[in-house]
Motif scaffolding. Structure first.
Motif, PDB file in Angstrom:
ATOM      1  N   LEU A  50      41.923 -11.358  -9.602  1.00 52.53           N
ATOM      2  CA  LEU A  50      42.079 -12.370 -10.637  1.00 52.53           C
ATOM      3  C   LEU A  50      40.774 -12.629 -11.358  1.00 52.53           C
ATOM      4  N   GLU A  51      40.932 -13.199 -12.534  1.00 50.21           N
ATOM      5  CA  GLU A  51      39.819 -13.815 -13.250  1.00 50.21           C
ATOM      6  C   GLU A  51      40.207 -15.276 -13.409  1.00 50.21           C
ATOM      7  N   LEU A  52      39.232 -16.137 -13.356  1.00 46.20           N
ATOM      8  CA  LEU A  52      39.460 -17.577 -13.452  1.00 46.20           C
ATOM      9  C   LEU A  52      38.751 -18.081 -14.700  1.00 46.20           C
ATOM     10  N   ILE A  53      39.528 -18.611 -15.631  1.00 51.01           N
ATOM     11  CA  ILE A  53      38.986 -19.102 -16.896  1.00 51.01           C
ATOM     12  C   ILE A  53      39.142 -20.621 -16.925  1.00 51.01           C
ATOM     13  N   VAL A  54      38.019 -21.323 -16.918  1.00 49.64           N
ATOM     14  CA  VAL A  54      38.031 -22.778 -17.019  1.00 49.64           C
ATOM     15  C   VAL A  54      37.667 -23.132 -18.455  1.00 49.64           C
ATOM     16  N   VAL A  55      38.539 -23.885 -19.112  1.00 45.95           N
ATOM     17  CA  VAL A  55      38.291 -24.290 -20.492  1.00 45.95           C
ATOM     18  C   VAL A  55      38.032 -25.796 -20.501  1.00 45.95           C
ATOM     19  N   ASP A  56      36.785 -26.140 -20.757  1.00 41.66           N
ATOM     20  CA  ASP A  56      36.329 -27.530 -20.762  1.00 41.66           C
ATOM     21  C   ASP A  56      36.623 -28.145 -22.134  1.00 41.66           C
ATOM     22  N   ASP A  57      37.371 -29.230 -22.146  1.00 38.48           N
ATOM     23  CA  ASP A  57      37.756 -29.903 -23.383  1.00 38.48           C
ATOM     24  C   ASP A  57      36.749 -31.003 -23.723  1.00 38.48           C
ATOM     25  N   CYS A  58      35.468 -30.617 -23.811  1.00 34.60           N
ATOM     26  CA  CYS A  58      34.374 -31.525 -24.180  1.00 34.60           C
ATOM     27  C   CYS A  58      34.192 -32.662 -23.175  1.00 34.60           C
ATOM     28  N   SER A  59      34.158 -32.322 -21.912  1.00 37.18           N
ATOM     29  CA  SER A  59      33.956 -33.330 -20.861  1.00 37.18           C
ATOM     30  C   SER A  59      32.610 -34.011 -21.016  1.00 37.18           C
ATOM     31  N   ALA A  68      29.553 -24.138 -13.607  1.00 37.71           N
ATOM     32  CA  ALA A  68      28.383 -23.254 -13.626  1.00 37.71           C
ATOM     33  C   ALA A  68      27.923 -22.911 -12.211  1.00 37.71           C
ATOM     34  N   GLY A  69      27.939 -23.887 -11.323  1.00 41.06           N
ATOM     35  CA  GLY A  69      27.532 -23.640  -9.943  1.00 41.06           C
ATOM     36  C   GLY A  69      28.444 -22.656  -9.238  1.00 41.06           C
ATOM     37  N   ILE A  70      29.739 -22.776  -9.475  1.00 40.34           N
ATOM     38  CA  ILE A  70      30.691 -21.863  -8.843  1.00 40.34           C
ATOM     39  C   ILE A  70      30.617 -20.490  -9.508  1.00 40.34           C
ATOM     40  N   ALA A  71      30.491 -20.457 -10.842  1.00 35.68           N
ATOM     41  CA  ALA A  71      30.405 -19.184 -11.568  1.00 35.68           C
ATOM     42  C   ALA A  71      29.158 -18.405 -11.180  1.00 35.68           C
ATOM     43  N   HIS A  72      28.090 -19.111 -10.858  1.00 33.86           N
ATOM     44  CA  HIS A  72      26.844 -18.444 -10.441  1.00 33.86           C
ATOM     45  C   HIS A  72      27.065 -17.643  -9.154  1.00 33.86           C
ATOM     46  N   ARG A  73      27.954 -18.137  -8.293  1.00 36.98           N
ATOM     47  CA  ARG A  73      28.225 -17.472  -7.014  1.00 36.98           C
ATOM     48  C   ARG A  73      29.410 -16.509  -7.063  1.00 36.98           C
ATOM     49  N   ASP A  74      30.248 -16.611  -8.088  1.00 40.75           N
ATOM     50  CA  ASP A  74      31.449 -15.787  -8.142  1.00 40.75           C
ATOM     51  C   ASP A  74      31.667 -15.264  -9.564  1.00 40.75           C
ATOM     52  N   PRO A  75      31.502 -13.956  -9.777  1.00 39.00           N
ATOM     53  CA  PRO A  75      31.598 -13.393 -11.128  1.00 39.00           C
ATOM     54  C   PRO A  75      33.011 -13.420 -11.718  1.00 39.00           C
ATOM     55  N   ARG A  76      34.018 -13.793 -10.947  1.00 37.61           N
ATOM     56  CA  ARG A  76      35.385 -13.878 -11.479  1.00 37.61           C
ATOM     57  C   ARG A  76      35.585 -15.120 -12.334  1.00 37.61           C
ATOM     58  N   VAL A  77      34.622 -16.053 -12.306  1.00 32.25           N
ATOM     59  CA  VAL A  77      34.765 -17.333 -13.014  1.00 32.25           C
ATOM     60  C   VAL A  77      34.131 -17.246 -14.397  1.00 32.25           C
ATOM     61  N   ARG A  78      34.906 -17.655 -15.408  1.00 30.23           N
ATOM     62  CA  ARG A  78      34.416 -17.737 -16.786  1.00 30.23           C
ATOM     63  C   ARG A  78      34.559 -19.183 -17.263  1.00 30.23           C
ATOM     64  N   TYR A  79      33.577 -19.637 -18.011  1.00 31.36           N
ATOM     65  CA  TYR A  79      33.576 -21.002 -18.550  1.00 31.36           C
ATOM     66  C   TYR A  79      33.636 -20.939 -20.072  1.00 31.36           C
ATOM     67  N   LEU A  80      34.589 -21.661 -20.643  1.00 33.25           N
ATOM     68  CA  LEU A  80      34.691 -21.811 -22.088  1.00 33.25           C
ATOM     69  C   LEU A  80      34.695 -23.305 -22.390  1.00 33.25           C
ATOM     70  N   ARG A  81      34.267 -23.662 -23.596  1.00 35.55           N
ATOM     71  CA  ARG A  81      34.257 -25.076 -23.999  1.00 35.55           C
ATOM     72  C   ARG A  81      34.866 -25.166 -25.392  1.00 35.55           C
TER      73      ARG A  81
END
Length: 160
Positions: A50-59, A68-81
């Motif tokens: 899997l790939e995990l895409i977290v889309v932040d709605d301007c939190s 960011a902390g989890i993505a640093h340890r796991d390359p399957r995590v992507r962050y979008l805003r």
């Protein structure tokens, strides 16, 4: 709420077993309180890639730092805003689906927890419907779910 939607067809491996490639989209707004447990439950899925895409709605809380902390340890995590707050999860979900690279899409709310076998079991059930198996019962269930615009949202194996 969790749902799985096909974006292509399931692939069948050398021995006839299903090979999953699933993009999990998690819309998040000020979700720092629950998000770590949610992301860990998704990343702990067994039997699927899997790939995990977290889309932040301007939190305005620590959501970005948490991801960011989890993505640093796991390359399957992507962050979008999102560029601006969408006022609900539909906009971030759509942005995540557009960014997805896998054949299958799973949607997960930022405060949901999943059983470790949820995606493996659900993918096998849903993919079987699309590659012609499952018999009359599965075909009927597929037709019924298709009219509602979704496939087996939680099924009997989902954990909300």
């Amino acid at each position: 709420m969790t749902e799985t939607f096909p974006v292509g067809t399931a692939s069948v491996g050398e021995r006839g077993s299903l090979s999953a490639a699933i993009s999990v989209v998690v819309p998040a707004f000020n979700a720092e309180r629950h998000l770590p447990a949610t992301l860990h439950s998704i990343l702990a899925q067994r039997g699927v890639t899997l790939e995990l895409i977290v889309v932040d709605d301007c939190s305005t809380d620590g959501t970005a730092a948490c991801v960011a902390g989890i993505a640093h340890r796991d390359p399957r995590v992507r962050y979008l805003r999102t560029a601006s707050n969408c006022g609900g999860p539909a906009g971030p979900r759509n942005q995540g689906v557009a960014a997805a690279t896998s054949q299958w899409i799973a949607l997960c709310d930022a405060d949901d927890l999943w059983h470790p076998d949820k995606l493996r079991i659900q993918h096998a059930q849903d993919a079987q419907r699309f590659i012609g198996g499952g018999g009359r019962h599965a075909q009927h269930a597929h037709a019924r779910d298709h009219r509602r615009g979704r496939l087996d949202p939680l099924g009997e194996f989902g954990v909300a």
